[in-house]
Design a protein around this motif. Sequence first.
Motif, PDB file in Angstrom:
ATOM      1  N   ASP A 109       0.860  -1.193   0.000  1.00 52.66           N
ATOM      2  CA  ASP A 109       0.000   0.000   0.000  1.00 52.66           C
ATOM      3  C   ASP A 109       0.894   1.240   0.000  1.00 52.66           C
ATOM      4  O   ASP A 109       2.120   1.140   0.026  1.00 52.66           O
ATOM      5  CB  ASP A 109      -0.973  -0.017   1.179  1.00 52.66           C
ATOM      6  N   LYS A 110       0.321   2.413  -0.033  1.00 53.18           N
ATOM      7  CA  LYS A 110       1.096   3.660  -0.157  1.00 53.18           C
ATOM      8  C   LYS A 110       2.068   3.843   1.003  1.00 53.18           C
ATOM      9  O   LYS A 110       3.208   4.235   0.802  1.00 53.18           O
ATOM     10  CB  LYS A 110       0.151   4.870  -0.232  1.00 53.18           C
ATOM     11  N   THR A 111       1.625   3.539   2.211  1.00 54.01           N
ATOM     12  CA  THR A 111       2.485   3.715   3.374  1.00 54.01           C
ATOM     13  C   THR A 111       3.698   2.807   3.271  1.00 54.01           C
ATOM     14  O   THR A 111       4.839   3.229   3.532  1.00 54.01           O
ATOM     15  CB  THR A 111       1.700   3.391   4.662  1.00 54.01           C
ATOM     16  N   GLU A 113       5.010   1.566   0.535  1.00 54.26           N
ATOM     17  CA  GLU A 113       5.884   2.026  -0.550  1.00 54.26           C
ATOM     18  C   GLU A 113       6.764   3.175  -0.086  1.00 54.26           C
ATOM     19  O   GLU A 113       7.957   3.226  -0.397  1.00 54.26           O
ATOM     20  CB  GLU A 113       5.039   2.461  -1.747  1.00 54.26           C
ATOM     21  N   LEU A 114       6.179   4.114   0.684  1.00 55.08           N
ATOM     22  CA  LEU A 114       6.966   5.234   1.204  1.00 55.08           C
ATOM     23  C   LEU A 114       8.043   4.756   2.158  1.00 55.08           C
ATOM     24  O   LEU A 114       9.190   5.226   2.128  1.00 55.08           O
ATOM     25  CB  LEU A 114       6.044   6.238   1.907  1.00 55.08           C
ATOM     26  N   GLU A 117      10.884   3.344   0.162  1.00 54.44           N
ATOM     27  CA  GLU A 117      11.681   4.413  -0.450  1.00 54.44           C
ATOM     28  C   GLU A 117      12.584   5.076   0.574  1.00 54.44           C
ATOM     29  O   GLU A 117      13.762   5.339   0.301  1.00 54.44           O
ATOM     30  CB  GLU A 117      10.766   5.453  -1.103  1.00 54.44           C
TER      31      GLU A 117
END
Length: 129
Positions: A109-111, A113-114, A117
């Motif tokens: 999910d977005k969290t 993925e961040l 990174e």
Amino acid sequence: MWEDFKKFALKGNILDLAIAVIIGTAFGKVVSSLVEDIIMPVVGMLVGGISVENWSYTFNDVVLHYGLFIQAIIDFFIISFSIFVVIRIFINLKRKKDIPAAEEPEVLDKTQELLVEIRDLLSKEKTGQ
């Protein structure tokens, strides 16, 4: 002394060994029946009805039943081969189980993925890239 014996007798290895002996005994009976009741009668038919078990030699009132010995050797080889086949099947099944299945890429999910990174950026900074 009783407590020491209980610890010894209830160890996993002892129980596994006992179970293996019981299963091995049962398997031996099954294979012996296979040899005596199915394989040897077929072999007897193929060689013209000759029964190896009945072969004997009499020497001065002493009967040597060498046919029983030959039969025991034949039984041994058939039982050994049967056990070899069963063990080989188990090893092959274990190998298939141990081979990791092709993993599907994990959907993040977005969290997540961040966070990945950020982790990658921090590791680049540490290495000086």
